[in-house]
Design a protein around this motif. Structure first.
Motif, PDB file in Angstrom:
ATOM      1  N   LYS A  68       8.731   1.636   4.477  1.00 14.01           N
ATOM      2  CA  LYS A  68       8.494   0.209   4.250  1.00 14.01           C
ATOM      3  C   LYS A  68       7.052  -0.168   4.573  1.00 14.01           C
ATOM      4  O   LYS A  68       6.437  -0.979   3.871  1.00 14.01           O
ATOM      5  CB  LYS A  68       9.466  -0.619   5.106  1.00 14.01           C
ATOM      6  CG  LYS A  68      10.906  -0.594   4.616  1.00 14.01           C
ATOM      7  CD  LYS A  68      11.780  -1.464   5.506  1.00 14.01           C
ATOM      8  CE  LYS A  68      13.222  -1.497   5.001  1.00 14.01           C
ATOM      9  NZ  LYS A  68      14.098  -2.322   5.878  1.00 14.01           N
ATOM     10  N   ARG A  99       4.395   1.839   4.482  1.00 15.53           N
ATOM     11  CA  ARG A  99       3.525   2.377   3.425  1.00 15.53           C
ATOM     12  C   ARG A  99       3.550   1.471   2.195  1.00 15.53           C
ATOM     13  O   ARG A  99       2.505   1.191   1.590  1.00 15.53           O
ATOM     14  CB  ARG A  99       3.971   3.787   3.044  1.00 15.53           C
ATOM     15  CG  ARG A  99       3.706   4.860   4.102  1.00 15.53           C
ATOM     16  CD  ARG A  99       3.953   6.249   3.553  1.00 15.53           C
ATOM     17  NE  ARG A  99       3.827   7.256   4.586  1.00 15.53           N
ATOM     18  CZ  ARG A  99       4.850   7.763   5.273  1.00 15.53           C
ATOM     19  NH1 ARG A  99       6.083   7.340   5.014  1.00 15.53           N
ATOM     20  NH2 ARG A  99       4.658   8.673   6.201  1.00 15.53           N
ATOM     21  N   ALA A 100       4.767   1.032   1.813  1.00  9.57           N
ATOM     22  CA  ALA A 100       4.898   0.161   0.643  1.00  9.57           C
ATOM     23  C   ALA A 100       4.187  -1.171   0.872  1.00  9.57           C
ATOM     24  O   ALA A 100       3.538  -1.707  -0.033  1.00  9.57           O
ATOM     25  CB  ALA A 100       6.373  -0.070   0.331  1.00  9.57           C
ATOM     26  N   LYS A 105       0.438  -0.653   0.524  1.00  4.18           N
ATOM     27  CA  LYS A 105       0.083  -0.526  -0.891  1.00  4.18           C
ATOM     28  C   LYS A 105       0.082  -1.892  -1.587  1.00  4.18           C
ATOM     29  O   LYS A 105      -0.803  -2.204  -2.385  1.00  4.18           O
ATOM     30  CB  LYS A 105       1.067   0.413  -1.593  1.00  4.18           C
ATOM     31  CG  LYS A 105       0.913   1.876  -1.241  1.00  4.18           C
ATOM     32  CD  LYS A 105      -0.414   2.426  -1.749  1.00  4.18           C
ATOM     33  CE  LYS A 105      -0.541   3.900  -1.463  1.00  4.18           C
ATOM     34  NZ  LYS A 105      -1.874   4.425  -1.876  1.00  4.18           N
ATOM     35  N   SER A 106       1.081  -2.714  -1.255  1.00 12.51           N
ATOM     36  CA  SER A 106       1.167  -4.053  -1.837  1.00 12.51           C
ATOM     37  C   SER A 106      -0.026  -4.903  -1.405  1.00 12.51           C
ATOM     38  O   SER A 106      -0.592  -5.671  -2.196  1.00 12.51           O
ATOM     39  CB  SER A 106       2.485  -4.712  -1.418  1.00 12.51           C
ATOM     40  OG  SER A 106       2.579  -6.022  -1.916  1.00 12.51           O
TER      41      SER A 106
END
Length: 372
Positions: A77, A79-80, A83-84
């Protein structure tokens, strides 16, 4: 034996018949696998006494496995989210996280280390399976649908529980003791009903309280002071602890709208809190200097969320169409573990407060974009 009443279990403890206590994985899940939580740490009080804190080796391994999965999921979560964030800022290269956030950590290794430290801190004895249980014992329970095995549809998933419970029962027989098993699992309850060695209770706080009855007078006085608003420092610190438990903004958002939307928690603010109706203090740990007890609370909390709406263009692609910020109030139950100085001179001296809360899911009702 049949599931006994609290009074019956208390009498057996007073007679020295119950010299062991154990937990299953459901109790660790209840506290979010937080092995630093005061209730779980209180199990270390039995070190050096005639009562032992024991865990089946299977429960130990399962707790480590579940913690490993939690770490892995949380890292994914994060990492995501990074990235977002990079995408939103139109960054050409990857961000470098703080050195304190190490996403390269091995989840399984980290979980095993945390569990090992907990076992050491609480002087827990891990009951091995190989020396205590034969496959034939468990297989006989399986084909006969004896506890903890339930219906044929669910039987196979109960094998770990079967090995764990038979191992604990054998250990208890070998050590000539009854063992108090704390679990919220129906299979464990059913097994205890047929066992001559295992007693069942579904609340770890109440289970620990059975071993600490002598300190009830102290915490009853403190609870009365809290009700009468004569423990201002304690109440202030308790409110702060309740607020801190909400600061992670971990709540589930639902709402009604005619548009696709993304929702982000913005804030959670305690408006007021009070002792739960008929709140009963339970002493879970004590020594010469301090007493730890638990008590249930109810807080009125204002939750705020940010909603970003989208709509479809003529080609069927989604694009932003506005946002809004909405708030809703809700009552949330909490459980607090409070450690106070044993000597009461005026107001109680607060040494530590730990707060646990359930998962929070909120419905914000009908929402529409207000800003474009």
């Amino acid at each position: 034996m049949p599931v006994l009443s609290i009074e019956e279990i208390e009498a057996l403890i007073a007679k020295g018949k119950v010299r062991a206590i154990t937990l299953d994985t459901s109790i660790f899940r209840q506290y979010g696998h937080n092995l630093q939580y005061r209730i779980l740490r209180s199990l270390g009080q039995f070190s050096g006494t005639q009562v032992k804190f024991v865990l089946s080796a299977i429960v130990v391994d399962e707790v480590a496995r579940q913690m490993s999965e939690n770490i892995k999921e949380a890292a994914a979560k994060l990492r995501a989210a990074v990235k977002s964030f990079e995408k939103a800022l139109n960054l050409p290269s990857s961000l470098t996280l703080s050195k304190d956030v190490d996403l390269s950590v091995d989840p399984a290794e980290r979980a095993r280390m945390l569990v090992s430290e907990f076992l050491s801190a609480t002087a827990c004895h891990a009951v091995p399976v190989e020396e205590q249980v034969s496959v034939a014992q468990v297989w006989q329970r399986y084909i006969s649908t004896k506890p903890p095995f339930a219906s044929a549809k669910e039987k196979k998933s109960e094998f770990p529980d079967a090995f764990a419970l038979v191992a604990l029962e054998t250990w208890a027989k070998d050590n000539d003791t009854l063992i108090l098993a704390v679990s919220k699992d129906g299979g464990w309850r059913e097994f205890a009903e047929t066992s001559e060695q295992i007693l069942y209770i579904d609340d770890v706080k109440r289970g620990l309280a059975l071993f600490n009855k002598a300190d009830n007078l102290v915490v009853t006085r403190v609870l009365n002071m809290m009700r009468d608003k004569k423990a201002s420092e304690l109440l202030q610190k308790l409110e702060g602890a309740v607020q801190s438990s909400l600061d992670d903004l971990d709540f589930i958002i639902d709402a009604g709208t005619g548009y696709p939307f993304d929702a982000t928690p913005e804030s959670a603010k305690v408006i007021e809190f009070q002792l739960a109706p008929n709140a009963e203090p339970l002493v879970v740990d004590s020594d010469e200097e301090a007493v730890t007890f638990t008590v249930d609370l109810v807080a009125r909390v204002e939750f705020t969320a940010h909603f970003s709406f989208k709509t479809y263009d003529d080609e069927g692609d989604l694009f932003p169409m506005g946002w809004t910020q909405e708030s809703v109030e809700d009552k949330v139950p909490f459980s607090a573990a409070i450690t106070i100085a044993r000597e009461l001179e005026g107001e109680p001296e607060t040494l530590d407060i730990d707060v646990n809360r359930p998962e929070i899911a909120l419905n914000f009702g009908d929402v529409e974009p207000r800003h474009y």
